[in-house]
Write an enzyme that holds these catalytic residues in place. Structure first.
Site, mmCIF file in Angstrom:
data_model
loop_
_atom_site.group_PDB
_atom_site.id
_atom_site.type_symbol
_atom_site.label_atom_id
_atom_site.label_comp_id
_atom_site.label_asym_id
_atom_site.label_seq_id
_atom_site.Cartn_x
_atom_site.Cartn_y
_atom_site.Cartn_z
ATOM 1 N N ASP A 21 65.397 59.671 -22.130
ATOM 2 C CA ASP A 21 65.323 60.075 -20.718
ATOM 3 C C ASP A 21 63.919 60.455 -20.227
ATOM 4 O O ASP A 21 63.759 61.434 -19.480
ATOM 5 C CB ASP A 21 66.282 61.239 -20.459
ATOM 6 C CG ASP A 21 67.735 60.874 -20.696
ATOM 7 O OD1 ASP A 21 68.009 59.746 -21.129
ATOM 8 O OD2 ASP A 21 68.607 61.745 -20.471
ATOM 9 N N LYS A 112 73.350 55.888 -19.135
ATOM 10 C CA LYS A 112 74.459 56.816 -19.298
ATOM 11 C C LYS A 112 74.661 57.643 -18.039
ATOM 12 O O LYS A 112 73.750 57.799 -17.224
ATOM 13 C CB LYS A 112 74.202 57.753 -20.489
ATOM 14 C CG LYS A 112 72.932 58.596 -20.363
ATOM 15 C CD LYS A 112 72.638 59.344 -21.647
ATOM 16 C CE LYS A 112 71.322 60.102 -21.599
ATOM 17 N NZ LYS A 112 71.298 61.224 -20.687
ATOM 18 N N CYS A 163 69.308 66.925 -23.250
ATOM 19 C CA CYS A 163 69.638 65.569 -23.702
ATOM 20 C C CYS A 163 69.075 65.250 -25.086
ATOM 21 O O CYS A 163 69.720 64.534 -25.861
ATOM 22 C CB CYS A 163 69.180 64.540 -22.669
ATOM 23 S SG CYS A 163 70.108 64.691 -21.112
#
Length: 211
Positions: A21, A112, A163
Site C-alpha cells: 500500500d 483489496k 496493513c
C-alpha cells in the site's frame, strides 16, 4: 531394493518481496498521509533498483475502495474509521511516483478492499490490465504465491501498525516464513510501533530493525 539416502542439501525456499500500500493517499499530501511515507517509497524504490533480482517475485498491494462501508467516515476515529482514501482508479489509489518510476521491477499488483476494510494484503486479488474497478475475480495473493512456489516473504510498506501488521500476521498464518523490514515501513501512530513490532515477534515473524 532400498534406495540409499542422499546428502544433497535442500534448496532454499523461494523468497518474494511484498510492497504494501505505498500509495499517494498514504503519503504526505494524500487524504490519509502518513509521516515518512514518501521517504519509505523512495527507499523501497532504491531497494528495487539494487536488489530486485534477489527475489523470485516482487508484488505490490493496493487499497482499491469502492464502497467499504463504515471504513469511511466523515468523522473518523483513525482507529477503525478513516477519511475517504484510495478510491478505485483515482490518483490517490495509484502507487507513489517513486514506485511508479521503479514499476518495471514490480511483477504483479493485488488490489483489496473494494467493499470491505481489507487491511491485509492477503485479501488482495490479482489485478489484470483490463480489469473493471469492481472486478474481484483475480487470484488471491496467498494462492498466487504458493503457485509460484514461494516459501518466504519480506514485507515493507504502509502502514506499520495496520496493513503491514495485518499482512505479516496473515503471511505467517498461511505458512510463509515472514520478515518485516521495519525501516522500510511507516506508521499511522508511531508511538505504537514498538508494541506492534513486539506483537509480530511474538507471532514468530522476523523483524529487521536499524541498529
Amino acid at each position: 531394493m532400498t534406495q540409499e539416502p542422499t546428502n544433497a542439501p535442500e534448496q532454499p525456499a523461494a523468497r518474494a518481496l511484498i510492497i504494501v500500500d505505498v500509495q499517494n493517499d498514504f503519503c504526505e499530501g494524500g487524504s490519509l498521509g502518513v509521516e515518512g511515507g514518501a521517504a519509505v517509497a523512495a527507499s523501497i524504490a532504491t531497494v528495487l533498483r539494487e536488489r530486485a533480482d534477489t527475489y523470485a517475485a516482487v508484488v505490490a498491494t493496493q487499497d482499491w475502495h469502492i464502497d467499504p462501508g463504515s471504513h469511511f467516515s466523515d468523522s473518523p476515529d483513525f482507529i477503525d474509521s478513516w477519511p475517504v482514501h484510495c478510491v478505485a482508479a483515482t490518483d490517490g489509489a495509484a502507487l507513489h511516483p517513486e514506485l511508479e518510476e521503479a514499476a518495471g521491477f514490480i511483477g504483479q499488483h493485488f488490489r483489496k478492499g473494494r467493499f470491505a476494510a481489507a487491511y491485509s494484503g492477503f485479501e488482495g486479488r490479482l489485478a489484470s490490465d483490463a480489469e473493471n474497478v469492481d472486478d474481484e475475480s483475480g487470484e488471491l495473493l496467498g494462492d498466487w504465491l504458493r503457485g509460484q512456489e514461494i516459501g518466504e516473504v519480506d514485507i515493507v510498506g504502509i502502514a506499520t501498525d495496520y496493513c503491514v501488521r495485518a499482512t505479516a500476521l496473515d503471511a505467517k498464518a498461511q505458512g510463509f516464513a515472514t520478515t518485516v523490514i521495519a525501516p522500510l515501513t511507516a506508521a499511522v501512530h508511531p508511538d505504537n510501533t514498538p508494541a506492534v513490532l513486539q506483537e509480530l515477534r511474538d507471532a514468530e515473524v522476523t523483524v529487521l530493525s536499524l541498529g
